[in-house]
Enzyme design. Structure first.
Site, short mmCIF file in Angstrom:
data_model
loop_
_atom_site.label_atom_id
_atom_site.label_comp_id
_atom_site.label_asym_id
_atom_site.label_seq_id
_atom_site.Cartn_x
_atom_site.Cartn_y
_atom_site.Cartn_z
N CYS A 153 -5.47 0.62 9.33
CA CYS A 153 -6.86 0.27 9.02
C CYS A 153 -7.47 -0.69 10.02
O CYS A 153 -8.69 -0.82 10.10
CB CYS A 153 -6.96 -0.34 7.62
SG CYS A 153 -6.66 0.86 6.33
C1 LIG Z 1 -5.55 0.39 -5.76
C2 LIG Z 1 -6.35 -0.53 -6.66
C3 LIG Z 1 -7.80 -0.08 -6.71
C4 LIG Z 1 -5.79 -0.44 -8.08
O1 LIG Z 1 -6.44 -1.36 -8.91
P1 LIG Z 1 -5.58 -2.32 -9.87
O2 LIG Z 1 -6.54 -3.06 -10.71
O3 LIG Z 1 -4.65 -3.11 -9.00
O4 LIG Z 1 -4.82 -1.29 -10.77
P2 LIG Z 1 -3.27 -1.21 -11.15
O5 LIG Z 1 -2.60 -0.26 -10.22
O6 LIG Z 1 -2.68 -2.54 -11.33
O7 LIG Z 1 -3.38 -0.52 -12.57
C5 LIG Z 1 -4.06 -1.14 -13.67
C6 LIG Z 1 -3.99 -0.23 -14.87
O8 LIG Z 1 -4.79 0.93 -14.64
C7 LIG Z 1 -4.00 2.12 -14.79
N1 LIG Z 1 -4.43 3.11 -13.80
C8 LIG Z 1 -4.02 3.25 -12.51
N2 LIG Z 1 -4.64 4.29 -11.94
C9 LIG Z 1 -5.46 4.81 -12.87
C10 LIG Z 1 -6.36 5.89 -12.85
N3 LIG Z 1 -6.54 6.65 -11.76
N4 LIG Z 1 -7.06 6.16 -13.98
C11 LIG Z 1 -6.90 5.40 -15.08
N5 LIG Z 1 -6.07 4.36 -15.17
C12 LIG Z 1 -5.35 4.07 -14.05
C13 LIG Z 1 -2.58 1.68 -14.54
O9 LIG Z 1 -1.68 2.54 -15.19
C14 LIG Z 1 -2.59 0.30 -15.16
O10 LIG Z 1 -2.45 0.42 -16.57
P3 LIG Z 1 -1.62 -0.68 -17.43
O11 LIG Z 1 -2.36 -1.97 -17.21
O12 LIG Z 1 -1.70 -0.12 -18.80
O13 LIG Z 1 -0.25 -0.68 -16.83
C15 LIG Z 1 -6.30 -2.00 -6.15
O14 LIG Z 1 -5.03 -2.53 -6.38
C16 LIG Z 1 -6.61 -2.14 -4.68
O15 LIG Z 1 -7.62 -1.66 -4.18
N6 LIG Z 1 -5.77 -2.87 -3.95
C17 LIG Z 1 -5.98 -3.14 -2.54
C18 LIG Z 1 -5.61 -1.95 -1.79
C19 LIG Z 1 -5.91 -2.00 -0.34
O16 LIG Z 1 -6.79 -2.69 0.13
N7 LIG Z 1 -5.20 -1.25 0.38
C20 LIG Z 1 -5.41 -1.12 1.76
C21 LIG Z 1 -5.26 0.29 2.01
S1 LIG Z 1 -5.57 0.59 3.66
#
Ligand SMILES: CC(C)(COP(=O)(O)OP(=O)(O)OC[C@H]1O[C@@H](n2cnc3c(N)ncnc32)[C@H](O)[C@@H]1OP(=O)(O)O)[C@@H](O)C(=O)NCCC(=O)NCCS
Length: 373
Positions: free
Chosen positions: A156
């Protein structure tokens, strides 16, 4: 040493857009099919049913509403869930080259430059479609640029790292102008069957022309005041796809040969690193954070960007201060911060300061301090 300006930016936006609702409908159809196919094992308690995805969750967790893609039908087909991008013959331009050239032409046009004014091309992106010949050399030929080209990958952060390389070459007089192009087909390495990440990425290409300040005549100039890069090893964003996969048949087709991340950890670890790096970078250049009018940040997650700018400013940033494009583009890897720069620069007055910053796998972080001319 020559002073360097960004004299033009360009953007290629793919022809199709997929909304969260469309993506979730395809994902959930696949989940229902899988659960039906394994209904007996699920009933016997031998297998957990796959959970469905949810469009409202996606927007709340990431800020993403839709994404542009190079192919829509292949991604949304629940029997496929992979873009369909047919192979081309070696005599045709490759798809990354085509996207790169479209963005590059716009950057050249805004800079008021032609191929004859450019001495080098850097293709800087997360996923190169082949090891060689370099896509940059193909782009160079397609545009008719004399000189040299090479590919580089810092995930990225590829754009900001490419900008520093280009800046060095122009400062040292090795090139009058260098094109840095970031063609990203992120949907090619996204696992559309992974509920945690199937919504994250989109496709796009951006271009930035860096030129000697004394030669530039563009009305859209930003002086590059300073660049600063940082890397620190982490496995929290990883993709094990590579040329040695065929030498280990047991791993071919595994989920780890696509994008994998620990999203929560990335969020927690990267935000403070980015705020610290930008803060230090500004301090080293005797610039108070309050003097910065705009932060063109990497576009992965809305809350992440809000948190980073809040850490820097000590207050919430306005939409003008930290523009958002991830709502309609999603994460386009290295292209994201440059899309923000491209779309949100023309209103800035002369003398305004801005920071272009990318962050991602590696970990890698780049900061570029710009002043509108
Ligand atoms: C990926 C991202 C959006 C996920 O958001 P988050 O709030 O961390 O979500 P989590 O993975 O912890 O999951 C939270 C809950 O949502 C649920 N969940 C995950 N994906 C889901 C989906 N597609 N639909 C519905 N629920 C979902 C999980 O099961 C979890 O449920 P629980 O609390 O009952 O266990 C976030 O972590 C993020 O953007 N992180 C930074 C990533 C980044 O910048 N990466 C660089 C890439 S180049």
């Amino acid at each position: 040493m020559y002073n360097v300006v960004i004299s033009g930016t360009g953007l290629f936006t793919p022809p199709y857009s997929i909304s969260n609702e469309e993506l979730v409908e395809s994902f959930n159809t696949w989940v229902q099919q899988e659960n039906a196919a394994h209904a007996e094992a699920i009933a016997r308690g031998e297998r957990e049913p796959l959970p469905e995805s949810n469009a409202a969750f996606i927007e709340k967790a990431s800020g993403i509403k839709s994404r542009y893609v190079m192919d829509k039908a292949g991604i949304l087909d629940p029997l496929r869930m992979v873009p369909r991008l047919p192979e081309r013959s070696n005599d045709e331009p490759s798809i990354l080259c085509e996207m790169a050239v479209a963005a590059a032409r716009q950057a050249l046009e805004r800079a008021g430059r032609t191929a004859a004014d450019v001495d080098a091309v850097i293709v800087a992106c997360s996923n190169l479609q082949r090891p060689y010949p370099a896509v940059a050399i193909e782009v160079q030929q397609a545009l008719g640029i004399q000189g040299f080209g090479f590919d580089m990958n810092v995930a990225c952060s590829s754009a900001t790292f490419g900008i520093q390389m280009a800046c060095n070459a122009v400062q040292l007089g090795q090139a009058r102008a260098v094109l840095v192009v970031d063609p990203e087909i992120c949907t090619g390495h996204l696992n559309f069957r992974d509920r945690d990440s199937h919504f994250i990425f989109g496709d796009a290409a951006t271009a930035v022309l860096l030129e000697r300040a004394d030669l530039a005549s563009s009305p859209y100039q930003f002086e590059v005041l300073s660049t600063k890069l940082l890397t620190q090893f982490s496995n929290n964003i990883r993709n094990n796809f590579g040329f040695l996969n065929r030498a280990a048949e047991e791993g071919v087709g595994g989920d780890d040969k696509l994008f994998v991340q620990e999203g929560r950890k990335v969020f927690r670890e990267v935000c403070p690193m980015v705020a610290e790096l930008i803060g230090k970078h500004l301090e080293e250049n005797d610039i108070q954070v309050s003097r910065v009018s705009r932060f063109w940040l990497h576009q992965a997650n809305l809350s992440m960007n809000q948190l980073i700018v809040k850490k820097l400013l000590g207050r919430d940033a306005s939409a003008e201060e930290a523009p958002v494009i991830l709502d309609t583009y999603a994460n386009t890897s290295s292209a994201g911060s440059v899309i923000a720069l491209h779309k949100h620069q023309d209103d800035l007055p002369s003398g305004a300061l801005g920071v272009l910053s990318s962050f991602g796998a590696g970990y890698s972080i780049g900061s570029v301090i710009l002043r509108k001319r």
